[in-house]
Design a protein around this motif. Structure first.
Motif, PDB file in Angstrom:
ATOM      1  N   VAL A 263       0.896  -1.500  -0.332  1.00 23.31           N
ATOM      2  CA  VAL A 263       0.099  -0.092   0.307  1.00 23.31           C
ATOM      3  C   VAL A 263       0.596   1.565  -0.162  1.00 23.31           C
ATOM      4  N   VAL A 264       1.689   1.128   0.569  1.00 28.51           N
ATOM      5  CA  VAL A 264       2.195   2.247   0.683  1.00 28.51           C
ATOM      6  C   VAL A 264       4.112   2.105  -0.540  1.00 28.51           C
ATOM      7  N   GLY A 265       4.474   0.874  -1.074  1.00 27.90           N
ATOM      8  CA  GLY A 265       5.259   1.079  -1.926  1.00 27.90           C
ATOM      9  C   GLY A 265       6.520   0.515  -2.192  1.00 27.90           C
ATOM     10  N   LEU A 266       6.230  -0.531  -0.029  1.00 28.27           N
ATOM     11  CA  LEU A 266       7.375  -0.894   0.491  1.00 28.27           C
ATOM     12  C   LEU A 266       7.641  -2.423   0.263  1.00 28.27           C
ATOM     13  N   ASP A 267       9.059  -3.117   0.425  1.00 26.83           N
ATOM     14  CA  ASP A 267       8.925  -4.597   0.614  1.00 26.83           C
ATOM     15  C   ASP A 267       8.928  -4.442   1.864  1.00 26.83           C
ATOM     16  N   TYR A 268       8.433  -5.565   2.492  1.00 27.18           N
ATOM     17  CA  TYR A 268       8.073  -5.702   3.552  1.00 27.18           C
ATOM     18  C   TYR A 268       9.341  -6.811   4.465  1.00 27.18           C
ATOM     19  N   GLU A 269       9.892  -7.705   3.505  1.00 31.51           N
ATOM     20  CA  GLU A 269      11.167  -7.842   3.548  1.00 31.51           C
ATOM     21  C   GLU A 269      12.498  -7.529   4.412  1.00 31.51           C
ATOM     22  N   ALA A 270      12.127  -5.592   4.286  1.00 34.56           N
ATOM     23  CA  ALA A 270      13.762  -5.375   4.919  1.00 34.56           C
ATOM     24  C   ALA A 270      12.998  -4.318   5.747  1.00 34.56           C
ATOM     25  N   TYR A 271      11.978  -4.568   6.841  1.00 34.77           N
ATOM     26  CA  TYR A 271      11.596  -4.229   7.566  1.00 34.77           C
ATOM     27  C   TYR A 271      11.780  -5.078   8.576  1.00 34.77           C
ATOM     28  N   ILE A 272      11.320  -6.846   8.569  1.00 36.81           N
ATOM     29  CA  ILE A 272      10.640  -7.200   9.600  1.00 36.81           C
ATOM     30  C   ILE A 272      12.253  -7.913  10.426  1.00 36.81           C
ATOM     31  N   HIS A 273      11.514  -7.887  11.876  1.00 36.29           N
ATOM     32  CA  HIS A 273      12.887  -8.921  12.348  1.00 36.29           C
ATOM     33  C   HIS A 273      11.722  -9.676  13.283  1.00 36.29           C
ATOM     34  N   THR A 274      12.120 -10.846  13.273  1.00 37.31           N
ATOM     35  CA  THR A 274      11.614 -12.103  14.312  1.00 37.31           C
ATOM     36  C   THR A 274      12.166 -12.368  15.137  1.00 37.31           C
ATOM     37  N   ASN A 275      10.653 -12.395  16.364  1.00 37.34           N
ATOM     38  CA  ASN A 275      10.614 -12.436  17.610  1.00 37.34           C
ATOM     39  C   ASN A 275      10.093 -13.918  18.180  1.00 37.34           C
ATOM     40  N   LEU A 276      10.728 -15.040  18.887  1.00 32.75           N
ATOM     41  CA  LEU A 276      10.771 -16.450  19.001  1.00 32.75           C
ATOM     42  C   LEU A 276      10.097 -15.805  20.593  1.00 32.75           C
ATOM     43  N   ASP A 277      10.009 -14.714  20.797  1.00 34.67           N
ATOM     44  CA  ASP A 277       8.590 -14.728  21.547  1.00 34.67           C
ATOM     45  C   ASP A 277       7.151 -15.107  21.495  1.00 34.67           C
ATOM     46  N   HIS A 278       6.955 -14.331  20.120  1.00 38.06           N
ATOM     47  CA  HIS A 278       5.966 -14.168  19.478  1.00 38.06           C
ATOM     48  C   HIS A 278       5.103 -15.732  18.556  1.00 38.06           C
ATOM     49  N   PHE A 279       6.045 -16.292  19.350  1.00 31.37           N
ATOM     50  CA  PHE A 279       5.422 -17.967  18.069  1.00 31.37           C
ATOM     51  C   PHE A 279       3.895 -18.141  19.201  1.00 31.37           C
ATOM     52  N   ARG A 280       3.132 -18.540  18.879  1.00 30.35           N
ATOM     53  CA  ARG A 280       2.121 -19.363  19.347  1.00 30.35           C
ATOM     54  C   ARG A 280       2.387 -20.811  19.229  1.00 30.35           C
ATOM     55  N   PRO A 281       1.464 -21.933  19.486  1.00 30.96           N
ATOM     56  CA  PRO A 281       2.025 -23.009  19.513  1.00 30.96           C
ATOM     57  C   PRO A 281       1.609 -23.824  17.921  1.00 30.96           C
ATOM     58  N   GLY A 282       2.518 -24.478  17.420  1.00 28.08           N
ATOM     59  CA  GLY A 282       1.966 -25.145  16.474  1.00 28.08           C
ATOM     60  C   GLY A 282       0.513 -25.477  15.738  1.00 28.08           C
TER      61      GLY A 282
END
Length: 325
Positions: A263-282
């Motif tokens: 929507v704002v003309g950006l690539d999400y991959e450049a801004y995402i940081h993964t935090n394992l604490d936010h993972f739900r059970p599979g």
């Protein structure tokens, strides 16, 4: 003129439902906590634009006497029970308040309606989380329940209570088993709103990263204003029944990210940081709803696509931030 009572009127669904009912000529009453009245600009933000058209009552939904007095005062023709602890947690840290907010409150409302306004038609807000670790997908009204969170357990207990009042006390009680539904009024603690607001901040130079858990998690995401139409339709039927309300289409968090950043003309991959604490059970089987019954019986169907919904959320958050800078 029909009189409707909404618990949780200041939430996402309650605010859209109030708008719908007002357009249909209802007298709309809502229950809010005292602290919401005292801090209306923040806690009642979703209904501030309607405040002069609503009749608000201060009360606690898990307090039987409080609810009893409000039902006695309003004597509603329709009651929509939307208030709940709606954030799904997979820890048992706060199970007492979740059970109280979701089960005790439902009992207080149903018991009060049964005694004071037995003609009243009641809508109970169920949840796809009642299916939990579902055995197959998509799920429909006949799928066995298997909740895995305290939220899902409490909702299922309240669902069975609602059924009991329908079958044994002959109240008109219909339950909607709603899958995830989003909008610009979604709470900030939900991943969809977290994404839309952070994208807006990045676009305006107010943030430079977005921290998330498993972005490959799948959800059946719909548009909240569509779902309140289904709630109303359930109470207009000849007999009370339960309905799954869902799009039947799965999207990943990654899909949501891609659409939101585009929507704002950006690539999400450049801004995402993964935090394992936010993972739900599979999840072995994804929660995806089969709303065939609602589509056939209620004539219900979604009106806004996933892409349109995400775009509306991002643009609304940009507008909000620009207005308040």
């Amino acid at each position: 003129m029909k009189r409707a009572l909404i618990t949780g009127i200041n939430g996402q669904d309650g605010s859209y439902l109030a708008e719908l009912l007002l357009t249909l000529g209802y007298e709309v009453h809502g229950i809010v906590r005292r602290e919401a009245i005292e801090d209306a600009s923040h806690r009642l933000v979703n209904i501030l634009h309607l405040i002069d058209k609503l009749k608000l009552h201060v009360g606690a939904v898990d307090n039987h006497l409080s609810i009893y007095k409000i039902v006695a005062n309003v004597r509603p023709d329709e009651c929509y029970h939307l208030a709940a602890s709606s954030f799904v947690s997979y820890t048992f840290d706060d199970e007492a308040s979740v059970l109280s907010n979701n089960f005790t409150a439902t009992h207080a409302l149903l018991a009060s309606v049964k005694e004071l306004s037995p003609h009243c038609r009641v809508y109970f807000a169920g949840s796809s989380e009642m299916f939990g670790n579902a055995r197959f997908s998509p799920q429909n009204e006949s799928t066995p329940f298997n909740p895995r969170s305290v939220y899902g357990i409490s909702k299922l207990a309240a669902f069975h209570l609602a059924r009991n009042y329908r079958e044994h006390h002959k109240l008109f009680v219909a339950a909607g088993i709603l899958y995830n539904h989003e909008s610009p009024r979604r709470g900030y603690q939900f991943v969809t709103r977290k994404i839309s607001t952070t994208v807006a901040k990045i676009h305006l130079g107010l943030a430079d990263r977005l921290e998330l858990g498993n972005i490959d998690a799948l959800r059946d995401w719909g548009y909240a204003p569509d779902y309140v139409v289904a709630m109303h339709a359930m109470l207009q039927q000849e007999k009370p029944e339960d309905y799954v309300i869902a799009t039947g289409v799965l999207h990943s968090v990654r899909d949501f990210l891609s659409e939101a950043f585009s929507v704002v003309g950006l690539d999400y991959e450049a801004y995402i940081h993964t935090n394992l604490d936010h993972f739900r059970p599979g999840e072995v089987v994804s929660l995806c709803g089969d709303s065939s019954k609602a589509r056939h019986t209620l004539g219900w169907q979604p009106t806004k696509s996933f892409k349109q919904m995400v775009k509306e959320m991002v643009l609304t958050d940009i507008e909000h931030l620009e207005r308040n800078q």
